[in-house]
Enzyme design. Structure first.
Site, PDB file in Angstrom:
ATOM      1  N   SER A  71       0.832  -1.203   0.000  1.00 56.50           N
ATOM      2  CA  SER A  71       0.000   0.000   0.000  1.00 56.50           C
ATOM      3  C   SER A  71       0.872   1.260   0.000  1.00 56.50           C
ATOM      4  O   SER A  71       1.646   1.474  -0.927  1.00 56.50           O
ATOM      5  CB  SER A  71      -0.954  -0.039   1.191  1.00 56.50           C
ATOM      6  OG  SER A  71      -1.959   0.929   1.077  1.00 56.50           O
ATOM      7  N   ASP A 174      -9.619  -4.439  -4.940  1.00 55.21           N
ATOM      8  CA  ASP A 174      -8.898  -3.333  -4.314  1.00 55.21           C
ATOM      9  C   ASP A 174      -9.039  -2.086  -5.192  1.00 55.21           C
ATOM     10  O   ASP A 174      -8.772  -2.150  -6.395  1.00 55.21           O
ATOM     11  CB  ASP A 174      -7.421  -3.721  -4.172  1.00 55.21           C
ATOM     12  CG  ASP A 174      -6.582  -2.672  -3.472  1.00 55.21           C
ATOM     13  OD1 ASP A 174      -7.103  -1.583  -3.148  1.00 55.21           O
ATOM     14  OD2 ASP A 174      -5.396  -2.944  -3.248  1.00 55.21           O
ATOM     15  N   HIS A 204      -8.075  -5.138  -0.521  1.00 49.29           N
ATOM     16  CA  HIS A 204      -6.902  -4.394  -0.071  1.00 49.29           C
ATOM     17  C   HIS A 204      -6.546  -4.818   1.351  1.00 49.29           C
ATOM     18  O   HIS A 204      -7.405  -4.950   2.209  1.00 49.29           O
ATOM     19  CB  HIS A 204      -7.190  -2.892  -0.094  1.00 49.29           C
ATOM     20  CG  HIS A 204      -6.001  -2.062   0.255  1.00 49.29           C
ATOM     21  ND1 HIS A 204      -5.043  -1.726  -0.683  1.00 49.29           N
ATOM     22  CD2 HIS A 204      -5.599  -1.503   1.433  1.00 49.29           C
ATOM     23  CE1 HIS A 204      -4.108  -0.996  -0.097  1.00 49.29           C
ATOM     24  NE2 HIS A 204      -4.423  -0.842   1.173  1.00 49.29           N
TER      25      HIS A 204
END
Length: 232
Positions: A71, A174, A204
């Protein structure tokens, strides 16, 4: 950032053999843990670059230094791979790293591609949604970001050529899915050794869901893909 040192099939980061980077190649890894941005782009990139200098500056075989992250950490790892290649003009010039990376492991990286279809389609997704992304991106970039700064528009880098072998992992459900795919396409077009790993029906953050089989197998899959790229 978490520094992981691995030697010949040893499990160095190991939680009862579940959450581990069971590496099969000798490597030093700087892993930037995700969870959002809380400081400015300059502070984040310079702190990560300094961490690399401190931990890896005396490594005898610098070809075995890897960067990785999930991320927000995937974003920072990509920026570090650019800094290790050639530094940047202006305030980032001093962050130029004195070695070439062996590879990058980018796990659903957040690259600020706000026009992507996946961001629009999954704006109300669980775990990561439009409101959360806007909060972290505004906190990181500020109200008036410099659009010419690589850290603001990483997918608009002038040249992707010469970046290290890279594995990009994306999750189907995601919002950041499409920017990972786009990064892989840009790296491939620049002849950078790259591999895209796509996990269907994954959300995610799943990389950290260690109760899921896919999450437990991710580290091996990432490193196996990178090893194949390095052998080419």
């Amino acid at each position: 950032c978490v520094c992981v040192c691995a030697r010949d099939r040893e499990y160095v980061h190991d939680r009862e053999k579940e959450n581990n980077f069971g590496l099969f190649l000798r490597a030093l890894l700087l892993f930037s843990v995700g969870g959002g941005f809380f400081s400015s782009p300059r502070e984040c990139s310079e702190e990560c670059a300094e961490a690399m200098r401190q931990h890896f500056g005396a490594v005898p075989d610098l070809r075995r230094v890897l960067v990785g992250g999930d991320s927000a950490g995937g974003n920072l790892s990509f920026i570090l791979s650019v800094l290790a290649r050639d530094g940047l003009d202006g305030d980032l010039k001093k962050s130029n790293l004195p070695f070439k990376l062996a590879g990058a492991l980018l796990i659903y990286p957040g690259l600020f591609h706000k026009e992507s279809r996946s961001r629009a389609a999954l704006a109300n997704a669980h775990i990561l949604n439009r409101n959360i992304m806007e909060f972290f991106e505004t906190s990181y970039l500020g109200p008036d970001p410099d659009e010419r700064d690589l850290r603001v528009r990483p997918l608009e880098l002038a040249s992707f050529a010469g970046l290290p072998p890279t594995v990009v992992l994306v999750a189907e459900l995601d919002p950041l899915h499409d920017e990972g795919v786009l990064l892989e396409e840009k790296l491939s077009a620049a002849k950078v050794p790259v591999r895209l790993l796509e996990y269907p029906n994954a959300v995610h953050g799943f990389f950290q869901f260690h109760w899921l089989q896919d999450a437990r197998e991710c580290p091996r899959a990432l490193l196996a893909a990178l090893a194949q790229l390095q052998r080419k």
